[in-house]
Design an enzyme around this catalytic site. Structure first.
Site, PDB file in Angstrom:
ATOM      1  N   HIS A 176      52.263  35.904  41.509  1.00  0.00           N
ATOM      2  CA  HIS A 176      51.535  37.148  41.295  1.00  0.00           C
ATOM      3  C   HIS A 176      51.242  37.758  42.659  1.00  0.00           C
ATOM      4  CE1 HIS A 176      48.854  40.083  39.552  1.00  0.00           C
ATOM      5  NE2 HIS A 176      47.867  39.686  40.337  1.00  0.00           N
ATOM      6  N   SER A 189      43.178  38.783  41.967  1.00  0.00           N
ATOM      7  CA  SER A 189      43.274  40.040  41.230  1.00  0.00           C
ATOM      8  C   SER A 189      42.128  40.962  41.626  1.00  0.00           C
ATOM      9  CB  SER A 189      43.236  39.761  39.729  1.00  0.00           C
ATOM     10  OG  SER A 189      43.317  40.962  38.993  1.00  0.00           O
ATOM     11  N   LYS A 209      45.828  44.493  46.537  1.00  0.00           N
ATOM     12  CA  LYS A 209      47.229  44.286  46.918  1.00  0.00           C
ATOM     13  C   LYS A 209      48.058  45.540  46.644  1.00  0.00           C
ATOM     14  CE  LYS A 209      47.757  40.737  44.217  1.00  0.00           C
ATOM     15  NZ  LYS A 209      46.374  40.644  43.688  1.00  0.00           N
ATOM     16  N   SER A 210      47.947  46.075  45.425  1.00  0.00           N
ATOM     17  CA  SER A 210      48.759  47.242  45.053  1.00  0.00           C
ATOM     18  C   SER A 210      48.359  48.475  45.854  1.00  0.00           C
ATOM     19  CB  SER A 210      48.618  47.512  43.550  1.00  0.00           C
ATOM     20  OG  SER A 210      49.156  46.446  42.788  1.00  0.00           O
ATOM     21  N   ASP A 258      53.278  43.212  41.271  1.00  0.00           N
ATOM     22  CA  ASP A 258      52.653  42.361  40.261  1.00  0.00           C
ATOM     23  C   ASP A 258      53.331  41.000  40.124  1.00  0.00           C
ATOM     24  OD1 ASP A 258      50.693  41.751  38.419  1.00  0.00           O
ATOM     25  OD2 ASP A 258      51.881  42.438  36.724  1.00  0.00           O
ATOM     26  N   GLU A 267      50.697  49.402  39.165  1.00  0.00           N
ATOM     27  CA  GLU A 267      49.434  49.638  38.466  1.00  0.00           C
ATOM     28  C   GLU A 267      48.312  49.853  39.479  1.00  0.00           C
ATOM     29  OE1 GLU A 267      46.068  47.376  35.746  1.00  0.00           O
ATOM     30  OE2 GLU A 267      47.933  46.339  36.279  1.00  0.00           O
ATOM     31  N   ARG A 322      41.108  34.572  65.487  1.00  0.00           N
ATOM     32  CA  ARG A 322      40.955  35.799  66.267  1.00  0.00           C
ATOM     33  C   ARG A 322      41.976  35.901  67.406  1.00  0.00           C
ATOM     34  NH1 ARG A 322      34.707  36.904  67.542  1.00  0.00           N
ATOM     35  NH2 ARG A 322      35.656  38.904  68.105  1.00  0.00           N
TER      36      ARG A 322
END
Length: 329
Positions: free
Chosen positions: A147, A164, A168-169, A186, A212, A253
């Site tokens: 995913h 979720s 990400k999208s 997805d 989406e 870092r």
């Protein structure tokens, strides 16, 4: 092994184009098109036709080129049908004739009786073998689905992972807006090709270029941004994991410790990006992609920074700068 049984009919039905096309057609033995191909390799049955079966790799696809075809003609002239009959007593997946060669009636008769498919291609033997092995390497490659989102940024395939709703999208959409390309959103299917190359593509080619966006719904990237904003597959060269910001967690870092993740036995460089308001993730991912390209050319910014700090300390300039500060007087 592929996710499901791979048959001779599946080989014929593969939608291959350009340099992957095989130009195969069945000329006999259609009743055996359901035979399984279990070994992704080829056998040239010259020794077997001559009567030596001690090491017969019958489970492989049997390739007949001009040499094997000439020997078949010799057997036909000598009325040596027993040799051909014995050949088809083995459970052979299928036989392929290259150079558009067509075997004689006796060969086709025994093939039909044994239910062994006989295929034909117009490619020469070497070219066909190269193409077929390349096809087999894709079909039989180990696979898994994840995913996430797969994008191409400055030529680097970046797999974006995270929980979720972490963004990400949205991050991928901003990258597309900045001129980069979407491979899949997805559900990403990964396959290990040749044991060391990780190829990613959409698990469903019909919806892989749809995205989406919460609050907006489903959008079609190719229609909104054009076909130049998408591609079918890409090698995964960097994994970026998005995570919610945790003030109690110590994040890298400097980047001197190279982190990697194992996917299907392939070690892929990875970084973790904490998400919080004000952070421009697309720009950070662009920088990560360019930095990864520099690493592939042998240039490591973090290591160079570390070496320059050591040189500065050894030169004595660091001590002078430390003791010359007014707040220590």
């Amino acid at each position: 092994m592929p996710d499901k049984d791979f048959t001779v009919l599946d080989l014929l039905d593969l939608k291959l184009k350009g340099h992957d096309s095989l130009n195969l057609r069945c000329i006999a033995g259609r009743s055996g098109l359901s035979r399984l191909i279990t070994v992704p390799d080829i056998n040239r049955p010259g020794l077997e036709l001559a009567g030596f079966y001690d090491a017969f790799a019958y489970e492989r696809l049997q390739l007949f080129g001009r040499g094997e075809y000439a020997y078949l003609q010799k057997m036909q002239r000598e009325s040596n049908t027993e040799g051909i009959k014995h050949f088809f007593e083995y459970e052979i997946p299928c036989v392929v004739f290259t150079h558009k060669l067509t075997p004689d009636g006796v060969f086709l008769y025994f093939a039909e009786n044994s239910g062994c498919p006989v295929l034909q291609t117009d490619f020469e033997s070497t070219e066909f073998s190269t193409r077929l092995l390349r096809v087999f390497s894709n079909v039989f490659a180990p696979k898994k689905t994840l995913h996430g989102v797969l994008v191409e940024v400055y030529g680097i395939g970046i797999l974006i992972l995270g929980e979720s709703g972490v963004g990400k999208s949205e991050t991928a959409l901003e990258l597309v807006e900045r001129g980069h390309r979407l491979v899949a959103d997805d559900i990403v299917e990964l396959s290990c090709v040749n044991g060391n190359t990780l190829i990613g593509r959409g698990a469903n080619k019909y919806i892989s270029h749809h995205m989406e966006i919460r609050g907006l719904g489903i959008i079609n990237i190719s229609q909104l941004y054009g076909v130049g904003a998408i591609r079918e597959q890409k090698e995964v060269q960097l994994v970026v994991t998005l995570s919610s910001w945790d003030q109690n967690k110590v994040y890298d870092r400097l980047g001197t410790d190279a982190s990697k993740v194992d996917l299907l036995g392939v070690s892929v460089p990875s970084i973790e990006l904490p998400v919080k308001p004000g952070r421009n993730l697309p720009i950070i991912i662009e920088s990560a992609a360019m930095n990864e390209r520099l690493k592939s050319m042998g240039y490591f910014s973090a290591k160079e920074f570390d070496q320059n700090i050591l040189k500065w300390i050894e030169s004595g300039d660091a001590k002078t700068a430390y003791y010359s500060r007014e707040d220590y007087y």
